[in-house]
Design a protein around this motif. Sequence first.
Motif, PDB file in Angstrom:
ATOM      1  N   GLY A  83      50.661  13.036  61.654  1.00  0.00           N
ATOM      2  CA  GLY A  83      51.575  12.001  61.149  1.00  0.00           C
ATOM      3  C   GLY A  83      51.437  11.921  59.639  1.00  0.00           C
ATOM      4  N   ASP A  84      51.065  10.757  59.149  1.00  0.00           N
ATOM      5  CA  ASP A  84      50.904  10.620  57.695  1.00  0.00           C
ATOM      6  C   ASP A  84      49.440  10.640  57.275  1.00  0.00           C
ATOM      7  OD1 ASP A  84      50.202   8.252  58.823  1.00  0.00           O
ATOM      8  OD2 ASP A  84      51.586   7.005  57.669  1.00  0.00           O
ATOM      9  N   ALA A 139      52.110  13.791  74.849  1.00  0.00           N
ATOM     10  CA  ALA A 139      52.490  15.092  74.294  1.00  0.00           C
ATOM     11  C   ALA A 139      52.452  14.999  72.770  1.00  0.00           C
ATOM     12  CB  ALA A 139      53.897  15.481  74.753  1.00  0.00           C
ATOM     13  N   ARG A 184      53.500  17.342  69.011  1.00  0.00           N
ATOM     14  CA  ARG A 184      54.085  18.546  68.419  1.00  0.00           C
ATOM     15  C   ARG A 184      53.046  19.154  67.491  1.00  0.00           C
ATOM     16  NH1 ARG A 184      58.941  20.129  69.631  1.00  0.00           N
ATOM     17  NH2 ARG A 184      60.367  18.542  70.434  1.00  0.00           N
ATOM     18  N   GLY A 217      55.298  22.167  65.305  1.00  0.00           N
ATOM     19  CA  GLY A 217      56.657  22.249  65.849  1.00  0.00           C
ATOM     20  C   GLY A 217      56.731  22.524  67.333  1.00  0.00           C
ATOM     21  N   LEU A 269      55.688  21.969  71.353  1.00  0.00           N
ATOM     22  CA  LEU A 269      55.223  20.913  72.245  1.00  0.00           C
ATOM     23  C   LEU A 269      53.907  21.315  72.927  1.00  0.00           C
ATOM     24  CD1 LEU A 269      58.536  19.940  74.086  1.00  0.00           C
ATOM     25  CD2 LEU A 269      57.185  18.440  72.610  1.00  0.00           C
ATOM     26  N   SER A 293      51.576  19.426  75.954  1.00  0.00           N
ATOM     27  CA  SER A 293      51.507  18.273  76.857  1.00  0.00           C
ATOM     28  C   SER A 293      50.068  17.943  77.204  1.00  0.00           C
ATOM     29  CB  SER A 293      52.273  18.575  78.150  1.00  0.00           C
ATOM     30  OG  SER A 293      53.605  18.880  77.867  1.00  0.00           O
ATOM     31  N   TYR A 344      52.386  15.905  65.134  1.00  0.00           N
ATOM     32  CA  TYR A 344      53.005  14.584  65.338  1.00  0.00           C
ATOM     33  C   TYR A 344      52.752  14.155  66.787  1.00  0.00           C
ATOM     34  CZ  TYR A 344      55.430  15.362  60.949  1.00  0.00           C
ATOM     35  OH  TYR A 344      55.714  15.602  59.630  1.00  0.00           O
ATOM     36  N   LEU A 345      52.404  12.894  66.960  1.00  0.00           N
ATOM     37  CA  LEU A 345      52.235  12.358  68.312  1.00  0.00           C
ATOM     38  C   LEU A 345      53.615  11.932  68.811  1.00  0.00           C
ATOM     39  CD1 LEU A 345      49.047  10.120  67.927  1.00  0.00           C
ATOM     40  CD2 LEU A 345      49.247  12.604  68.016  1.00  0.00           C
ATOM     41  N   LEU A 346      53.931  12.321  70.031  1.00  0.00           N
ATOM     42  CA  LEU A 346      55.238  11.953  70.588  1.00  0.00           C
ATOM     43  C   LEU A 346      55.184  10.571  71.225  1.00  0.00           C
ATOM     44  CD1 LEU A 346      55.995  14.835  69.937  1.00  0.00           C
ATOM     45  CD2 LEU A 346      57.138  14.966  72.135  1.00  0.00           C
ATOM     46  N   PRO A 347      56.347   9.938  71.353  1.00  0.00           N
ATOM     47  CA  PRO A 347      56.383   8.652  72.045  1.00  0.00           C
ATOM     48  C   PRO A 347      55.859   8.795  73.470  1.00  0.00           C
ATOM     49  CG  PRO A 347      58.496   9.135  71.024  1.00  0.00           C
ATOM     50  CD  PRO A 347      57.667  10.359  70.910  1.00  0.00           C
ATOM     51  N   HIS A 375      53.595  18.208  83.406  1.00  0.00           N
ATOM     52  CA  HIS A 375      53.022  17.065  84.122  1.00  0.00           C
ATOM     53  C   HIS A 375      53.364  17.060  85.610  1.00  0.00           C
ATOM     54  CE1 HIS A 375      52.611  15.561  79.940  1.00  0.00           C
ATOM     55  NE2 HIS A 375      51.541  14.968  80.425  1.00  0.00           N
ATOM     56  N   VAL A 381      60.308   6.294  68.426  1.00  0.00           N
ATOM     57  CA  VAL A 381      59.608   5.015  68.270  1.00  0.00           C
ATOM     58  C   VAL A 381      58.888   4.944  66.923  1.00  0.00           C
ATOM     59  CG1 VAL A 381      59.289   4.874  70.764  1.00  0.00           C
ATOM     60  CG2 VAL A 381      57.431   5.719  69.337  1.00  0.00           C
TER      61      VAL A 381
END
Lengths: 65, 712
Positions: free
Chosen positions: A5-6, A32, A34, A37, A39, A41, A57-60, B289, B551
């Motif tokens: 992230g940042d 999951a 990225r 770039g 994915l 899981s 980056y952490l996914l929602p 999953h 989000v």
Amino acid sequence: MITVGDKEIEWHEGMTIRDMLNMLEHTQFCAAVRLNGKLVSSPFFETKEIPDKSVIYLLPLIAGG
Amino acid sequence: MADFTLKEINTLEYVRPEIDKGYTDQSLHINLTSKEIKINLIDKKVKDKFIGGKGYDLWFMWNAVSGKTKWNDPANAICIASGPLGGTPGYPGGGKSIVTTISPLTGIPIDSNVGGYFGPYTKFSGFDVLALTGKSDKEIVVLIDGIDSKIKLYEVSGLTNDSYTLSAQLTDYFDKEKPVNISVVSTGSAAKNTELGCLNFTWFDAKRKRVRYKQAGRGGIGTVFAHKNIKAVVTRWGSVSMKSNNPADFDALKNVTKLHAGEINTLDPKQNRMALVGTTHLVPIMNDHDCLPVNNFKYGQHPEAHNIGEAVYEHIFDKGFDGCWRGCAVACAHGVKDFVPFTGPYKGQKVFVDGPEYETVAGCGSNLGIFDPFFILEMNFYCDTYGLDTISIGTGIAFVMECFEMGLITKEHTGGMDLSFGNRLNALELLHQMVRGEGFGMIVGKGIRKMKAIFAKDFGAEAAIMQDIGMESKGLEFSEYMTKESLAQQGGYGMALKGPQHDEAWLIFLDMVHNFMPTFENKAEALHWFPMFRTWFGLCGLCKLPWNDIVPEDNRQNPEPAKVVKHVGWYADFFSSVTGRKVSPDDLIPMSEAVYNFQRLFNLKMGYGTREHDTLPYRAVGPVTVDEYLSRAERYDKDLTENYKVDITGMEVAEKVAVLRKHREARYEQLKDAVYKRRGWTPNGIPTVETVKRLGIDFHDVMELLKSHGVC
């Protein structure tokens, strides 16, 4: 170093996604990410190694359609 | 030069009202039998209680039909509405239409939330809701012309049945100079031969200079449309701006729009990348999953799934802006240009395919045991152009394929076709048969519930096993998620008002992956809050994707991250700024709760809406067969020993299957109890008198309905 992230985080040889998440707070809902770039899981968090200088980056929560 | 003719048979000139804070306060009623066109004012009490969108649809349907009305009775209504916030350019997901009718598959109201410009254009033309009743004796086109303030009915001849071409021709016909002013609703030629018909809603893609399509897919609305002999409903409107809704507080609207759109522009490229890949990112995540349906929901993953995920479609999708509403930052409505089908009437021709989305990929791909991205494109293209729901088609054909592999049906029944999993050509042939009105495809087009009855009665197939593997509930085919390991999502499907569609509650990850709701009460709370909040989008004319698919970066620090509280606050601000009705986040759930309970009562009015109809096929709950158990033996053994304290020493697998089933089915019934209690319903799943009074929906006919079911 890797970027999540940042934030910048110290990298070490053999560092996995799980290792990285353990260094952060409030990551219990991460299913999951990225990694450069691509994915990755949660079933692979323990085994997927992070290359140095990666951008992550952490996914929602994964909310569905 | 068009090779069809439109003959004007009725015209109504009207005075177009100015939009006032997101509303026109008018409804448009067209009786297709008498060709009467009526405009009515909407009562303030209706506005306050039902809000708009799906709320308005259900209210006008409730008043159009009796408890005995069937889908193909002229009294059945098709209602289409946006909502007070619908038609806000720039607000992500700010231009949806909600369609309802009595479904041929379920006999109860079905609702479908769809993109394209139709709902907003119809509102700006002067109508918060359109209600179509009756049945025309000849094929008819309805024009709602907000620019010239006229409603026109046309008899039509010579117009193609092909939904894609038909929409393009009518767009050209009604505004050749400014095609962006037109939105068309139509179905295709398979809709009238099946019960799985969808509606295509269009917008004109000015950059690509072509008509684009989104689908109101679920529940056979297109079949009702075709049965009423409606060829198309066209709406015509001109310029749109953030002032078109005449918002109560323009500056506040601008501010919240900028915040939400800005966040999506910043974060979507880092998160789901929907502006690039739509919802195809879900394919590998679901597969990893064990939640991607494979071979009729038998398994949850497959080694070839990566062939049909984002990594492939990112390179196939045509690059460019793909919002199904103006300025939507999510922009997930991708398409593929110059695709060349290898079967059917378009064989060898270059076509543009709108899609696929995750549901189509999973339903028409993995669930059929097919991992070919181009086959999925062809299924997507023909379903759309023939007017078929890709979800019911995918889940329905998956059921047929499993029946074929189990020997419940044979080539003798399928007209000689091998319908085992993976058979691409024969899967497509079923679609082509549905258009031609012939062959085994006509049986498949009736949906799983009717197929089960036909296979049992006419082919001698065993009813019990088909009940277990036929993935329908309330008569509607399941959408494309595996639920075996998520009790909450079993409830999300089984207790969804219209049938098993994920737009009420999608709780798999919270429940199964994160174990965020370990108790029945936790699950019941989620199965109250999430369906209520998701209903709110349908009341207002919005898409739910911007709420929780992208989000805030600090969302994970919130104690309830699944609710994406920051966005809920923005939606309250959005609603307040447009309507002038000051609301806080806590006010949004009660708005939906009234409509949600009203829809449950509507089900009751139609002869359903009780506990016995909230059932699931066992395939949704646990392993039906021995080989299914063995494929995840460690998981199921653990469930038996640790969760149910069963000593499995020396047990045969068949016995384990039976014992596990007994426990899991009992657990689902316990969940029903908890959810009904939380929702304020009786143990039989009917809203109590106290609940309907609290929500202000204690109308005379509602109270009479409750009384007739012993709820006093």
